[in-house]
Scaffold this motif. Structure first.
Motif, short mmCIF file in Angstrom:
data_model
loop_
_atom_site.label_atom_id
_atom_site.label_comp_id
_atom_site.label_asym_id
_atom_site.label_seq_id
_atom_site.Cartn_x
_atom_site.Cartn_y
_atom_site.Cartn_z
N LEU A 56 0.85 -1.19 0.00
CA LEU A 56 0.00 0.00 0.00
C LEU A 56 0.89 1.24 0.00
O LEU A 56 1.74 1.41 0.86
CB LEU A 56 -0.90 -0.01 1.24
CG LEU A 56 -1.93 1.11 1.31
CD1 LEU A 56 -2.95 0.98 0.18
CD2 LEU A 56 -2.64 1.10 2.66
N LEU A 98 -7.44 2.67 -2.55
CA LEU A 98 -6.16 2.16 -2.06
C LEU A 98 -5.18 2.06 -3.22
O LEU A 98 -5.42 1.31 -4.17
CB LEU A 98 -6.32 0.77 -1.43
CG LEU A 98 -7.10 0.64 -0.12
CD1 LEU A 98 -8.61 0.73 -0.35
CD2 LEU A 98 -6.77 -0.68 0.56
N SER A 138 -7.89 -9.61 -5.67
CA SER A 138 -7.60 -8.51 -4.76
C SER A 138 -8.90 -7.95 -4.20
O SER A 138 -9.92 -7.93 -4.89
CB SER A 138 -6.84 -7.40 -5.49
OG SER A 138 -5.66 -7.91 -6.08
N ALA A 176 -10.81 -5.64 -0.51
CA ALA A 176 -10.68 -4.98 0.78
C ALA A 176 -12.00 -5.09 1.52
O ALA A 176 -13.06 -5.14 0.90
CB ALA A 176 -10.31 -3.51 0.60
N ALA A 195 -15.02 -4.54 -4.60
CA ALA A 195 -13.78 -3.83 -4.90
C ALA A 195 -13.41 -4.02 -6.36
O ALA A 195 -13.64 -5.08 -6.93
CB ALA A 195 -12.66 -4.34 -3.99
N VAL A 206 -9.66 -0.84 7.67
CA VAL A 206 -9.68 -1.39 6.31
C VAL A 206 -8.69 -2.55 6.26
O VAL A 206 -7.52 -2.38 6.61
CB VAL A 206 -9.28 -0.33 5.26
CG1 VAL A 206 -9.32 -0.93 3.85
CG2 VAL A 206 -10.17 0.89 5.36
N TRP A 213 -6.94 -5.15 3.68
CA TRP A 213 -6.77 -5.34 2.23
C TRP A 213 -5.93 -6.58 1.95
O TRP A 213 -5.09 -6.99 2.75
CB TRP A 213 -6.16 -4.10 1.58
CG TRP A 213 -4.84 -3.66 2.13
CD1 TRP A 213 -4.63 -2.72 3.10
CD2 TRP A 213 -3.54 -4.16 1.77
NE1 TRP A 213 -3.29 -2.60 3.35
CE2 TRP A 213 -2.58 -3.47 2.55
CE3 TRP A 213 -3.09 -5.11 0.85
CZ2 TRP A 213 -1.22 -3.70 2.45
CZ3 TRP A 213 -1.72 -5.34 0.74
CH2 TRP A 213 -0.81 -4.64 1.54
N VAL A 227 -4.08 -8.20 -1.72
CA VAL A 227 -3.93 -8.05 -3.16
C VAL A 227 -2.95 -9.08 -3.71
O VAL A 227 -2.08 -9.59 -2.99
CB VAL A 227 -3.43 -6.64 -3.57
CG1 VAL A 227 -4.40 -5.56 -3.11
CG2 VAL A 227 -2.04 -6.36 -3.05
N SER A 240 -0.88 -8.54 2.12
CA SER A 240 -2.08 -8.07 2.80
C SER A 240 -1.69 -7.16 3.95
O SER A 240 -0.53 -7.14 4.37
CB SER A 240 -2.90 -9.26 3.32
OG SER A 240 -2.15 -9.98 4.27
N SER A 282 -3.60 -3.95 6.94
CA SER A 282 -4.76 -3.21 7.39
C SER A 282 -4.33 -1.84 7.90
O SER A 282 -3.16 -1.63 8.19
CB SER A 282 -5.51 -3.98 8.49
OG SER A 282 -4.68 -4.10 9.64
#
Ligand SMILES: [Cu+2]
Length: 124
Positions: free
Chosen positions: A29, A49, A60, A62, A77, A102, A104, A106, A115, A117
């Motif tokens: 991220l 994101l 992917s 979230a 998403a 959140v 996530w 991907v 991954s 948060s």
């Protein structure tokens, strides 16, 4: 003595480029809207994101939860056509003031999975 030195140099040449490639290829991220750790007076219409690499939308996603862990429903998403490194998550209804988490996950185009948060807060 000379043989040993050559073997050592060869080992370095083999391991160094591989290590560098695997570190750089993962999607992490980069930034988000609302920003990571931010406090905002207004509720967002969607989460956005942005990652360091292009991601594969089919693998992917979230999810959103309250600070207490209660799941909050969101839209599906997806990525926009102009930016394959940014994941968009529509929010169906306006979020009440509070802190949200959140989560996530991907898969980048090199097939590596990452991954994480983060939290953001909507001020009362
Ligand atoms: Cu990778």
């Amino acid at each position: 003595m000379k043989t040993l030195r050559i073997a050592f140099a060869a080992a370095l040449a083999v391991t160094s480029p591989g290590f560098t490639a695997s570190v750089w290829a993962h999607a992490f991220l980069d930034h988000a809207v609302p920003p990571v750790g931010s406090t905002s007076p207004s509720a967002p219409g969607e989460l956005s994101l942005s990652f360091s690499e292009k991601i594969v939308p089919a693998f992917s996603g979230a999810s959103l939860s309250s600070a207490a862990g209660a799941s909050i429903p969101t839209g599906q998403a997806g990525i926009g056509p102009s930016d394959p490194a940014t994941l968009h998550v529509a929010l169906g209804r306006k979020l009440a003031p509070g802190t949200y988490v959140v989560h996530w996950h991907v898969v980048s185009v090199d097939t590596h999975r990452t991954s994480g948060s983060y939290k953001f807060t909507i001020a009362p």
